[in-house]
Scaffold this motif. Sequence first.
Motif, PDB file in Angstrom:
ATOM      1  N   UNK A  69     -21.816  -8.175   4.353  1.00 23.93           N
ATOM      2  CA  UNK A  69     -22.007  -9.020   3.171  1.00 23.93           C
ATOM      3  C   UNK A  69     -22.407 -10.433   3.594  1.00 23.93           C
ATOM      4  N   UNK A  70     -21.758 -10.952   4.609  1.00 24.12           N
ATOM      5  CA  UNK A  70     -22.043 -12.317   5.044  1.00 24.12           C
ATOM      6  C   UNK A  70     -23.457 -12.461   5.603  1.00 24.12           C
ATOM      7  N   UNK A  71     -23.918 -11.438   6.335  1.00 23.78           N
ATOM      8  CA  UNK A  71     -25.232 -11.524   6.980  1.00 23.78           C
ATOM      9  C   UNK A  71     -26.343 -10.858   6.171  1.00 23.78           C
ATOM     10  N   UNK A  72     -25.977 -10.253   5.045  1.00 21.50           N
ATOM     11  CA  UNK A  72     -26.935  -9.555   4.178  1.00 21.50           C
ATOM     12  C   UNK A  72     -27.666  -8.436   4.916  1.00 21.50           C
ATOM     13  N   UNK A  73     -26.911  -7.645   5.673  1.00 16.55           N
ATOM     14  CA  UNK A  73     -27.442  -6.460   6.343  1.00 16.55           C
ATOM     15  C   UNK A  73     -26.542  -5.280   5.991  1.00 16.55           C
ATOM     16  N   UNK A  74     -26.984  -4.080   6.298  1.00 16.60           N
ATOM     17  CA  UNK A  74     -26.201  -2.898   5.936  1.00 16.60           C
ATOM     18  C   UNK A  74     -24.987  -2.730   6.840  1.00 16.60           C
ATOM     19  N   UNK A  75     -23.984  -1.999   6.335  1.00 17.23           N
ATOM     20  CA  UNK A  75     -22.794  -1.704   7.142  1.00 17.23           C
ATOM     21  C   UNK A  75     -23.168  -0.869   8.357  1.00 17.23           C
ATOM     22  N   UNK A  76     -24.149   0.013   8.181  1.00 16.53           N
ATOM     23  CA  UNK A  76     -24.573   0.864   9.287  1.00 16.53           C
ATOM     24  C   UNK A  76     -25.170   0.030  10.419  1.00 16.53           C
ATOM     25  N   UNK A  77     -25.941  -0.994  10.053  1.00 17.74           N
ATOM     26  CA  UNK A  77     -26.518  -1.870  11.068  1.00 17.74           C
ATOM     27  C   UNK A  77     -25.428  -2.639  11.792  1.00 17.74           C
ATOM     28  N   UNK A  78     -24.441  -3.126  11.047  1.00 17.72           N
ATOM     29  CA  UNK A  78     -23.312  -3.832  11.662  1.00 17.72           C
ATOM     30  C   UNK A  78     -22.575  -2.893  12.612  1.00 17.72           C
ATOM     31  N   UNK A  79     -22.329  -1.673  12.167  1.00 20.26           N
ATOM     32  CA  UNK A  79     -21.652  -0.679  13.005  1.00 20.26           C
ATOM     33  C   UNK A  79     -22.443  -0.430  14.289  1.00 20.26           C
ATOM     34  N   UNK A  80     -23.762  -0.300  14.156  1.00 21.92           N
ATOM     35  CA  UNK A  80     -24.630  -0.081  15.313  1.00 21.92           C
ATOM     36  C   UNK A  80     -24.535  -1.255  16.291  1.00 21.92           C
ATOM     37  N   UNK A  81     -24.584  -2.471  15.775  1.00 21.55           N
ATOM     38  CA  UNK A  81     -24.507  -3.660  16.632  1.00 21.55           C
ATOM     39  C   UNK A  81     -23.164  -3.714  17.358  1.00 21.55           C
ATOM     40  N   UNK A  82     -22.089  -3.489  16.616  1.00 24.93           N
ATOM     41  CA  UNK A  82     -20.747  -3.586  17.201  1.00 24.93           C
ATOM     42  C   UNK A  82     -20.543  -2.554  18.304  1.00 24.93           C
ATOM     43  N   UNK A  83     -20.917  -1.316  18.023  1.00 25.28           N
ATOM     44  CA  UNK A  83     -20.622  -0.243  18.987  1.00 25.28           C
ATOM     45  C   UNK A  83     -21.685  -0.087  20.071  1.00 25.28           C
ATOM     46  N   UNK A  84     -22.961  -0.135  19.699  1.00 28.59           N
ATOM     47  CA  UNK A  84     -24.024   0.149  20.661  1.00 28.59           C
ATOM     48  C   UNK A  84     -24.504  -1.087  21.407  1.00 28.59           C
ATOM     49  N   UNK A  85     -24.670  -2.194  20.694  1.00 28.59           N
ATOM     50  CA  UNK A  85     -25.202  -3.396  21.337  1.00 28.59           C
ATOM     51  C   UNK A  85     -24.121  -4.221  22.027  1.00 28.59           C
ATOM     52  N   UNK A  86     -22.983  -4.405  21.353  1.00 27.52           N
ATOM     53  CA  UNK A  86     -21.915  -5.241  21.911  1.00 27.52           C
ATOM     54  C   UNK A  86     -20.889  -4.443  22.703  1.00 27.52           C
ATOM     55  N   UNK A  87     -20.800  -3.139  22.459  1.00 28.76           N
ATOM     56  CA  UNK A  87     -19.876  -2.303  23.219  1.00 28.76           C
ATOM     57  C   UNK A  87     -18.426  -2.464  22.831  1.00 28.76           C
ATOM     58  N   UNK A  88     -18.150  -2.852  21.577  1.00 30.37           N
ATOM     59  CA  UNK A  88     -16.776  -2.984  21.119  1.00 30.37           C
ATOM     60  C   UNK A  88     -16.243  -1.653  20.599  1.00 30.37           C
ATOM     61  N   UNK A  89     -14.934  -1.484  20.702  1.00 35.03           N
ATOM     62  CA  UNK A  89     -14.229  -0.357  20.122  1.00 35.03           C
ATOM     63  C   UNK A  89     -12.905  -0.865  19.584  1.00 35.03           C
TER      64      UNK A  89
END
Length: 119
Positions: A69-89
């Motif tokens: 909501x804050x960045x005006x992007x989809x939840x799926x994109x946020x999920x992708x960034x968090x898990x695939x790009x940043x490597x968070x779990x």
Amino acid sequence: MMKEVYGEQCLARYTIFRWCQRYEAGRVNIKDSSHPGQAHVETNSATISVVDELMRQNRHRIRTREIAVELLISKETVHYIIHKKLGYGKVCAQWVPENLSENQKMARMGVCLTQEFPH
């Protein structure tokens, strides 16, 4: 006959034949290929940096929905960034990098187990 042996989770005969045809045609990759109209995850380094900063500011309570909501992007994109790009779990409901050592993971788990949680 196969459903009698394997139950309801048995693949349909048609699915097996279709897979065999694809294999014989030369397809050996089991990953889905892209489809027309399929959403593409486009992320730039600025977006990734902002997501990382938001995650670091509030690891305990931030949700993918709030970031989206804050960045005006989809939840799926946020999920992708968090898990695939940043490597968070998630560990004990807290976002942490997935590349922690075993000792670091055990220390975090010990902290979580010693805290009293409301019922």
